[in-house]
Design a protein around this motif. Structure first.
Motif, PDB file in Angstrom:
ATOM      1  N   ARG A 152       0.858  -1.196   0.000  1.00  8.65           N
ATOM      2  CA  ARG A 152       0.000   0.000   0.000  1.00  8.65           C
ATOM      3  C   ARG A 152       0.891   1.241   0.000  1.00  8.65           C
ATOM      4  NH1 ARG A 152      -5.088   0.521   3.830  1.00  8.65           N
ATOM      5  NH2 ARG A 152      -5.925  -0.787   2.198  1.00  8.65           N
ATOM      6  N   ARG A 153       1.833   1.292   0.945  1.00 12.13           N
ATOM      7  CA  ARG A 153       2.827   2.379   1.002  1.00 12.13           C
ATOM      8  C   ARG A 153       4.124   1.779   1.526  1.00 12.13           C
ATOM      9  NH1 ARG A 153       2.444   7.996   1.975  1.00 12.13           N
ATOM     10  NH2 ARG A 153       3.767   7.524   3.748  1.00 12.13           N
ATOM     11  N   PHE A 154       5.143   1.744   0.684  1.00 16.06           N
ATOM     12  CA  PHE A 154       6.418   1.163   1.098  1.00 16.06           C
ATOM     13  C   PHE A 154       7.000   1.912   2.290  1.00 16.06           C
ATOM     14  CE2 PHE A 154       6.088  -0.666  -3.122  1.00 16.06           C
ATOM     15  CZ  PHE A 154       6.507  -1.953  -2.899  1.00 16.06           C
ATOM     16  N   ALA A 155       6.764   3.206   2.362  1.00 14.58           N
ATOM     17  CA  ALA A 155       7.300   4.012   3.462  1.00 14.58           C
ATOM     18  C   ALA A 155       6.728   3.585   4.807  1.00 14.58           C
ATOM     19  CB  ALA A 155       7.005   5.493   3.214  1.00 14.58           C
ATOM     20  N   ASP A 156       5.565   2.959   4.813  1.00 18.80           N
ATOM     21  CA  ASP A 156       4.925   2.538   6.063  1.00 18.80           C
ATOM     22  C   ASP A 156       5.337   1.139   6.519  1.00 18.80           C
ATOM     23  OD1 ASP A 156       3.575   4.930   6.092  1.00 18.80           O
ATOM     24  OD2 ASP A 156       1.719   4.102   5.258  1.00 18.80           O
ATOM     25  N   LEU A 157       6.130   0.436   5.729  1.00 22.09           N
ATOM     26  CA  LEU A 157       6.516  -0.932   6.080  1.00 22.09           C
ATOM     27  C   LEU A 157       7.541  -0.945   7.210  1.00 22.09           C
ATOM     28  CD1 LEU A 157       6.806  -2.505   2.527  1.00 22.09           C
ATOM     29  CD2 LEU A 157       4.949  -2.792   4.168  1.00 22.09           C
ATOM     30  N   SER A 158       7.559  -2.052   7.933  1.00 17.65           N
ATOM     31  CA  SER A 158       8.524  -2.208   9.030  1.00 17.65           C
ATOM     32  C   SER A 158       9.936  -2.362   8.471  1.00 17.65           C
ATOM     33  CB  SER A 158       8.173  -3.458   9.845  1.00 17.65           C
ATOM     34  OG  SER A 158       8.431  -4.626   9.078  1.00 17.65           O
ATOM     35  N   GLY A 159      10.896  -2.205   9.339  1.00 13.21           N
ATOM     36  CA  GLY A 159      12.288  -2.405   8.942  1.00 13.21           C
ATOM     37  C   GLY A 159      12.546  -3.797   8.414  1.00 13.21           C
ATOM     38  N   HIS A 160      11.911  -4.789   9.031  1.00 13.23           N
ATOM     39  CA  HIS A 160      12.074  -6.171   8.572  1.00 13.23           C
ATOM     40  C   HIS A 160      11.520  -6.354   7.166  1.00 13.23           C
ATOM     41  CE1 HIS A 160      12.471  -6.797  12.951  1.00 13.23           C
ATOM     42  NE2 HIS A 160      13.345  -7.708  12.563  1.00 13.23           N
ATOM     43  N   ALA A 161      10.358  -5.782   6.899  1.00 19.39           N
ATOM     44  CA  ALA A 161       9.758  -5.890   5.568  1.00 19.39           C
ATOM     45  C   ALA A 161      10.623  -5.189   4.530  1.00 19.39           C
ATOM     46  CB  ALA A 161       8.345  -5.307   5.571  1.00 19.39           C
ATOM     47  N   LEU A 162      11.157  -4.013   4.875  1.00 20.91           N
ATOM     48  CA  LEU A 162      12.027  -3.288   3.953  1.00 20.91           C
ATOM     49  C   LEU A 162      13.323  -4.060   3.685  1.00 20.91           C
ATOM     50  CD1 LEU A 162      11.496   0.349   5.276  1.00 20.91           C
ATOM     51  CD2 LEU A 162      10.625  -0.648   3.132  1.00 20.91           C
ATOM     52  N   ALA A 163      13.857  -4.715   4.712  1.00 19.77           N
ATOM     53  CA  ALA A 163      15.064  -5.529   4.531  1.00 19.77           C
ATOM     54  C   ALA A 163      14.777  -6.704   3.586  1.00 19.77           C
ATOM     55  CB  ALA A 163      15.571  -6.038   5.879  1.00 19.77           C
ATOM     56  N   LEU A 164      13.603  -7.311   3.739  1.00 21.98           N
ATOM     57  CA  LEU A 164      13.222  -8.409   2.848  1.00 21.98           C
ATOM     58  C   LEU A 164      13.111  -7.913   1.410  1.00 21.98           C
ATOM     59  CD1 LEU A 164      12.258 -11.295   2.270  1.00 21.98           C
ATOM     60  CD2 LEU A 164       9.954 -10.543   2.887  1.00 21.98           C
ATOM     61  N   ILE A 165      12.492  -6.761   1.216  1.00 19.46           N
ATOM     62  CA  ILE A 165      12.363  -6.191  -0.126  1.00 19.46           C
ATOM     63  C   ILE A 165      13.727  -5.904  -0.718  1.00 19.46           C
ATOM     64  CG2 ILE A 165      11.621  -4.113  -1.372  1.00 19.46           C
ATOM     65  CD1 ILE A 165       9.143  -4.154   0.500  1.00 19.46           C
ATOM     66  N   ASP A 166      14.633  -5.335   0.073  1.00 18.70           N
ATOM     67  CA  ASP A 166      15.995  -5.071  -0.406  1.00 18.70           C
ATOM     68  C   ASP A 166      16.686  -6.362  -0.848  1.00 18.70           C
ATOM     69  OD1 ASP A 166      15.756  -2.348  -0.017  1.00 18.70           O
ATOM     70  OD2 ASP A 166      16.788  -2.354   1.916  1.00 18.70           O
ATOM     71  N   GLU A 167      16.509  -7.438  -0.079  1.00 18.18           N
ATOM     72  CA  GLU A 167      17.129  -8.722  -0.425  1.00 18.18           C
ATOM     73  C   GLU A 167      16.532  -9.292  -1.706  1.00 18.18           C
ATOM     74  OE1 GLU A 167      19.609 -12.051  -0.263  1.00 18.18           O
ATOM     75  OE2 GLU A 167      19.751 -10.072   0.659  1.00 18.18           O
ATOM     76  N   ILE A 168      15.228  -9.213  -1.837  1.00 16.69           N
ATOM     77  CA  ILE A 168      14.574  -9.703  -3.058  1.00 16.69           C
ATOM     78  C   ILE A 168      15.072  -8.919  -4.271  1.00 16.69           C
ATOM     79  CG2 ILE A 168      12.350  -9.803  -4.272  1.00 16.69           C
ATOM     80  CD1 ILE A 168      11.087 -10.417  -1.482  1.00 16.69           C
ATOM     81  N   LYS A 169      15.173  -7.609  -4.138  1.00 18.82           N
ATOM     82  CA  LYS A 169      15.668  -6.782  -5.241  1.00 18.82           C
ATOM     83  C   LYS A 169      17.122  -7.113  -5.562  1.00 18.82           C
ATOM     84  CE  LYS A 169      13.872  -2.347  -4.983  1.00 18.82           C
ATOM     85  NZ  LYS A 169      13.663  -1.111  -4.222  1.00 18.82           N
ATOM     86  N   ARG A 170      17.924  -7.346  -4.533  1.00 19.35           N
ATOM     87  CA  ARG A 170      19.333  -7.671  -4.743  1.00 19.35           C
ATOM     88  C   ARG A 170      19.470  -8.987  -5.503  1.00 19.35           C
ATOM     89  NH1 ARG A 170      23.103 -10.797  -3.022  1.00 19.35           N
ATOM     90  NH2 ARG A 170      21.873 -11.776  -1.388  1.00 19.35           N
ATOM     91  N   GLN A 171      18.723  -9.988  -5.083  1.00 18.91           N
ATOM     92  CA  GLN A 171      18.789 -11.286  -5.749  1.00 18.91           C
ATOM     93  C   GLN A 171      18.291 -11.199  -7.183  1.00 18.91           C
ATOM     94  OE1 GLN A 171      17.177 -14.576  -3.552  1.00 18.91           O
ATOM     95  NE2 GLN A 171      18.286 -14.033  -1.708  1.00 18.91           N
ATOM     96  N   GLY A 172      17.278 -10.363  -7.405  1.00 16.97           N
ATOM     97  CA  GLY A 172      16.758 -10.191  -8.760  1.00 16.97           C
ATOM     98  C   GLY A 172      17.761  -9.531  -9.686  1.00 16.97           C
ATOM     99  N   SER A 173      18.580  -8.645  -9.150  1.00 16.28           N
ATOM    100  CA  SER A 173      19.570  -7.958  -9.984  1.00 16.28           C
ATOM    101  C   SER A 173      20.764  -8.857 -10.313  1.00 16.28           C
ATOM    102  CB  SER A 173      20.053  -6.688  -9.307  1.00 16.28           C
ATOM    103  OG  SER A 173      20.811  -6.992  -8.141  1.00 16.28           O
TER     104      SER A 173
END
Length: 77
Positions: A54-75
């Motif tokens: 809904r809003r990435f800015a509202d996600l918890s630190g854990h959720a943001l870390a997971l997103i960063d890892e998914i993006k890293r693996q995708g790249s």
């Protein structure tokens, strides 16, 4: 035939009941010596997946870390 899980597809293929189409990760995870895996190169076989919130800015630190890892693996692909 449509089945409810990737595991069910893999087990039926292992049992010699036809063939199946699985995502790469599922085939790697569920594969065994009884499965022969052949990558598909046809255009229809490639999928574009999106991260949604809904809003990435509202996600918890854990959720943001997971997103960063998914993006890293995708790249790395």
């Amino acid at each position: 035939m449509r089945l409810r899980s990737f595991e069910t597809v893999a087990r039926l293929v292992e049992a010699g009941i036809g063939m199946g189409i699985l995502p790469l990760r599922a085939a790697e995870r569920l594969g065994s010596d009884a499965l022969c895996v052949v990558p598909l190169s046809d255009r229809w076989a490639h999928r574009r997946l999106l991260l949604c919130a809904r809003r990435f800015a509202d996600l918890s630190g854990h959720a943001l870390a997971l997103i960063d890892e998914i993006k890293r693996q995708g790249s790395e692909r």
